[in-house]
Design an enzyme around this catalytic site. Structure first.
Site, short mmCIF file in Angstrom:
data_model
loop_
_atom_site.label_atom_id
_atom_site.label_comp_id
_atom_site.label_asym_id
_atom_site.label_seq_id
_atom_site.Cartn_x
_atom_site.Cartn_y
_atom_site.Cartn_z
N MET A 46 0.84 -1.20 0.00
CA MET A 46 0.00 0.00 0.00
C MET A 46 0.87 1.24 0.00
O MET A 46 1.83 1.35 0.77
CB MET A 46 -0.92 0.00 1.22
CG MET A 46 -1.80 1.23 1.35
SD MET A 46 -2.93 1.37 -0.05
CE MET A 46 -3.30 3.12 0.05
N GLU A 47 0.46 2.21 -0.83
CA GLU A 47 1.28 3.36 -1.15
C GLU A 47 1.17 4.52 -0.19
O GLU A 47 1.13 5.68 -0.61
CB GLU A 47 0.93 3.85 -2.56
CG GLU A 47 -0.48 4.42 -2.72
CD GLU A 47 -1.55 3.44 -3.15
OE1 GLU A 47 -2.61 3.87 -3.61
OE2 GLU A 47 -1.31 2.22 -3.00
N ASN A 48 1.13 4.31 1.10
CA ASN A 48 1.05 5.42 2.04
C ASN A 48 2.24 6.37 1.81
O ASN A 48 3.39 5.94 1.82
CB ASN A 48 1.12 4.90 3.48
CG ASN A 48 0.25 3.69 3.69
OD1 ASN A 48 -0.95 3.73 3.52
ND2 ASN A 48 0.88 2.58 4.07
N GLU B 81 4.31 0.74 -6.09
CA GLU B 81 3.92 1.60 -4.96
C GLU B 81 4.63 2.95 -5.02
O GLU B 81 4.04 3.99 -4.68
CB GLU B 81 4.22 0.90 -3.63
CG GLU B 81 3.55 -0.46 -3.46
CD GLU B 81 2.06 -0.45 -3.69
OE1 GLU B 81 1.41 0.58 -3.39
OE2 GLU B 81 1.53 -1.46 -4.18
N HIS C 220 3.00 5.42 -7.20
CA HIS C 220 1.82 6.01 -6.57
C HIS C 220 2.16 7.28 -5.78
O HIS C 220 1.27 8.08 -5.49
CB HIS C 220 1.20 5.01 -5.59
CG HIS C 220 0.24 4.06 -6.20
ND1 HIS C 220 -0.81 4.45 -6.99
CD2 HIS C 220 0.14 2.70 -6.10
CE1 HIS C 220 -1.51 3.39 -7.35
NE2 HIS C 220 -0.96 2.32 -6.83
#
Length: 843
Positions: free
Chosen positions: A273-275, A307, A310
């Site tokens: 996930m690209e936080n 990611e 992103h």
């Protein structure tokens, strides 16, 4: 009304009425190591209201208290929404004190206890809308703001968020006597709620620096202490640095988020996930305890770069709503392969994409619930299911076609303009197309309508004519029923077989919308053995080979790796469509047991097994599987121990062996000579399905190792044993199981050789599914309903539509038109695959 399921219209109304100026979050997880199930959090939200509105703050938790402009008011909290009083235009300050619940489902704030050392680890996963499980907020992507975050946690822990730590203050001991601190982080840049992240636990950290044109970027890499010895820092850090050196130049914009942390976490629902500034990755997918293939490491590199892309497309510039989810996911899927091939040692990225990843897109696009790339996403439940093969792989294939259509230089020029125009903001497809039209000088309106707003797969049919090869595009939009006439820019190649190997002798680039004839001289002459439309995988299409080309593809190797992947993928599609028999496909892959591409070899072996198990007549299946098992054993013997083919074929011994209890002696022999722990568990699970090992033996294996992965594998193995399926089902439906434990038990419960026992334990599947959907989070409900769906074989003398399970699914769909759309999608898709399997069994 299900108030957890925010609708698009509600989000539009809220975004039109207010703007979020700033948002402060104080999260307290000091008691996380204890046995409590809850945490506390305070959100302070400053908003500017443009028009009178009565709205709500999103929060899924146990309790919420509300203050509006310093005055406590009744929140009328229903477990999902904190209702606000009518707000007049002007600035308002909202304070919500909430009590949240730790997750074991991978949604929200996930808490994990390491069985090896007893340590507690926390991490968050929020996409598309689970930030509201942790802190009160306005949960929609187009209400961006700056976040001011603090976290209270044990002092000895690693504590991370999107931004750098600025200070910490001691707050005393928790109930266990552990000293705790409050860590404050620098304000974030403007970002969406789902991109915030909170990490806390005794993660082990590795640190490095990426030297880039914009200057040094601090890198952090983190994993659980019990996995630190297996962390491949050199490869992971190298790829991360290569990406940070490549993307700013490609996008015309410096890396915008300061530091770059990569945290590898347990029981993760996604690959990653690209936080912004703090990316989370699945440790199960990307930390290898034992043998790993080059394909796995290339896949990890691809994910790291996916990611990272992103950070610009998705984080820096974000879609307005989930209809445009594809804009960021298709883009990242494309950029992951593009940058892997351009900047890393894994230059085979497009070969892997064509050979394996496209199959996901093609199979999804042939389901009854397929959708255009630009999907209609009316609510959050629909958004959760939009993370599929259309959004990722088909979208990426179409972007590859767009690059071929406008030119790579023009494509990236348009992308750079897009980012310049929409920095830290939200944007739409129209915004992107406008930038690309400006950079390329091409009108993309028609292209967009044909590619992005239609469904289904078209086929290019090959015919040998007197004057040349005749290519014809056919296909039907599965939603509108109209013919597909998409514009393709493709490469058509001719191949000649020499000593068992197909070599390319000519290529020709051509535009095709309906029918086109290519002179023989352009592709090497009329005596070519194989004609390959879409060579180099420049477009998204299926191929119908002429008879001579098909024969050549099935009986020869292919010299060019990307051409090989395209051909292999098309042969699998023919098998999936019932145009090749499973045994023909298995014979095809047996010809190249030591294939150099680990990705393609793994895809071929999985596909052959799936075809033999699902598409073969029941009366012929055991013989076909036995024959394939002999192929697997011979291939393993040919491979060098420890090589990629050796690892892949050993894994296949386990997966195919689970269908063949009578081959236990062979499985046991392989197990005796296997030290890799993950391979051992796969082989033990196959033996358990055949009732050839005891619970005591499986327990002894677990005691010897005892890591989190071993606990999950042990659970799968023990539930694979015959008997006790009624008790397993009771646990699946009633126990509070983590996401990984639930999946492991489903895998064991549904072992092929014990299907009759499973069906006897669950005769009323369709009567239960609505209760499962209502009682569980969407993540766990989907795992249960997909995993437990009953698949039975074709009875002699019957039609597929007459199958009892197919009829039960049809009856449920007919009788429940008002059931949640996301639930109906599962049943529609599962029934469709079941019918496909039964039709193929009729061959």
């Amino acid at each position: 009304m299900n108030t957890e399921n925010l609708s698009r219209s509600e989000a539009q109304e809220r975004a039109a009425a207010l703007e979020v100026i700033s948002h402060s979050i104080d999260l307290n997880v000091a008691e996380a190591p204890a046995n409590g199930e809850t945490f506390t959090v305070t959100s302070r939200i400053e908003i500017d209201v443009h028009q009178t509105i009565e709205t709500f703050v999103d929060f899924i938790g146990e309790e919420a208290k509300l203050e509006v402009n310093g005055v406590e008011v009744d929140p009328r909290f229903d477990g999902a929404r904190v209702n606000l009083p009518e707000l007049q235009p002007g600035t308002h300050h909202l304070t919500v004190h909430g009590t949240g619940v730790y997750s074991t489902t991978g949604e929200g704030l996930h808490r994990f206890r390491d069985p090896k050392d007893g340590q507690t680890y926390l991490y968050t996963q929020f996409e598309p809308a689970d930030a509201r499980r942790v802190f009160p907020n306005f949960e929609q992507p187009n209400l961006k703001t700056q976040f001011h975050i603090s976290i209270i946690a044990p002092e000895s822990w690693t504590i991370l968020s999107n931004s750098v730590e600025t200070r910490r203050e001691s707050i005393g001991a928790n109930s266990l006597g552990t000293e705790c601190v409050q860590v404050f982080f620098a304000p974030t840049k403007r970002q969406s709620t789902y991109l915030t992240t909170f990490i806390a636990g005794p993660y082990v950290g590795f640190h490095d620096v990426a030297q880039t044109a914009q200057g040094p970027i601090d890198l952090g890499f983190y994993c659980r202490a019990t996995l630190a010895q297996h962390f491949d820092l050199d490869d992971i850090a190298t790829v991360t640095k290569q990406g940070l050196q490549t993307f700013p130049e490609a996008f015309g914009c410096i890396y915008p988020w300061g530091k770059y942390d990569s945290v590898f976490v347990p029981e993760y629902n996604l690959g990653a996930m690209e936080n912004p500034g703090c990316v989370t990755f699945s440790e199960d997918h990307y930390i290898y305890r034992g043998l790993s293939t080059r394909a796995q490491r290339a896949g990890r590199a691809n994910t790291i770069l996916h990611e990272m892309s992103h950070m610009w497309f998705g984080d820096y510039t974000t879609p307005v709503w989930w209809d445009d989810l594809w804009l960021k996911e298709s883009f990242a899927e494309f950029m992951g392969a593009w940058s892997s091939a351009k900047a890393t040692q894994y230059t085979e990225a497009w070969v892997d994409f064509a050979g394996a990843r496209l199959n996901w897109a093609l199979s999804t696009d042939q389901l009854p619930t397929t959708h255009p790339i630009v999907a209609d996403i009316p609510d959050l439940e629909a958004a959760d299911q939009a993370f599929d093969g259309i959004t990722y792989a088909k979208g990426a294939a179409v972007l590859r076609q767009l690059v071929a259509f406008v030119g790579e230089e023009q494509f990236f020029a348009g992308v750079r303009q897009f980012f310049a125009d929409h920095a830290f903001a939200n944007a739409t497809l129209t915004d992107l197309l406008s930038a690309l039209e400006s950079s390329s000088g091409r009108d993309l309106h028609e292209w967009s309508q044909e590619w992005l707003h239609t469904t289904g797969v078209s086929t290019i049919t090959v015919e040998r004519g007197d004057d040349g090869v005749i290519l014809t595009q056919t296909g039907t939009d599965s939603v509108s029923g109209k013919p597909i006439q998409r514009p393709h820019r493709i490469r058509v190649s001719g191949f000649v077989a020499t000593n068992g190997t197909l070599e390319r002798v000519g290529s020709y680039d051509v535009d095709i919308r309906d029918t086109v004839t290519i002179p023989w001289t352009e592709i090497g002459g009329s005596d070519v053995d194989l004609i390959l439309p879409n060579d180099d995988s420049l477009s998204y299409v299926k191929v119908a080979f002429d008879a001579e080309s098909l024969a050549a593809a099935l009986t020869n190797e292919v010299a060019e790796p990307l051409s090989r992947s395209v051909i292999s993928g098309q042969l699998w599609q023919m098998t999936y469509d019932g145009l090749l028999s499973p045994t023909q496909y298995a014979e095809f892959i047996a010809r190249e047991p030591l294939l150099s591409s680990a990705s393609l070899l793994a895809q071929r072996t999985r596909s052959a097994q799936n075809a033999l198990c699902s598409f073969t007549k029941l009366a012929e299946r055991e013989a076909a599987l036995n024959e394939f098992f002999d192929v697997v054993l011979r291939a393993r013997e040919l491979a060098e121990e420890g090589s990629d083919p050796y690892t892949i074929w050993t894994r296949t011994v386990a997966t195919v062996g689970a269908y063949l209890p009578q081959r236990d002696a062979d499985i046991a022999d392989v197990l005796e000579h296997t030290s890799d722990q993950d391979l051992r568990w796969s082989l033990l699970t196959a033996r358990a399905a055949g009732n050839a090992v005891s619970v005591a033996e499986l327990n002894a294996e677990l005691e010897r190792t005892g890591t989190a992965s071993d606990v999950v594998a042990h659970l799968s193995a023990t539930t694979s044993l015959p008997g006790n399926r009624k008790n397993t089902l009771e646990r699946l439906l009633n126990d509070k199981l983590s996401n990984d434990h639930l999946s492991a038990m489903i895998d064991g419960f549904t072992q092929y050789v014990h299907r009759a026992e499973a069906n006897e334990a669950l005769p009323d599947y369709f009567a239960r599914i609505e209760n499962i959907w209502a009682a569980r989070s969407q993540e766990l409900a989907e795992r249960l309903i997909y995993g437990l769906y009953p698949f039975s074989d074709l009875e002699p003398g019957t039609k597929p539509s007459e199958n009892a399970d197919v009829r039960a699914a049809t009856r449920w769909l007919d009788e429940n038109p008002q059931a949640p759309a996301a639930l109906r999608k599962i049943i529609l898709d599962q029934r469709d695959f079941h019918l496909r399997a039964l039709r193929n069994q009729m061959r």
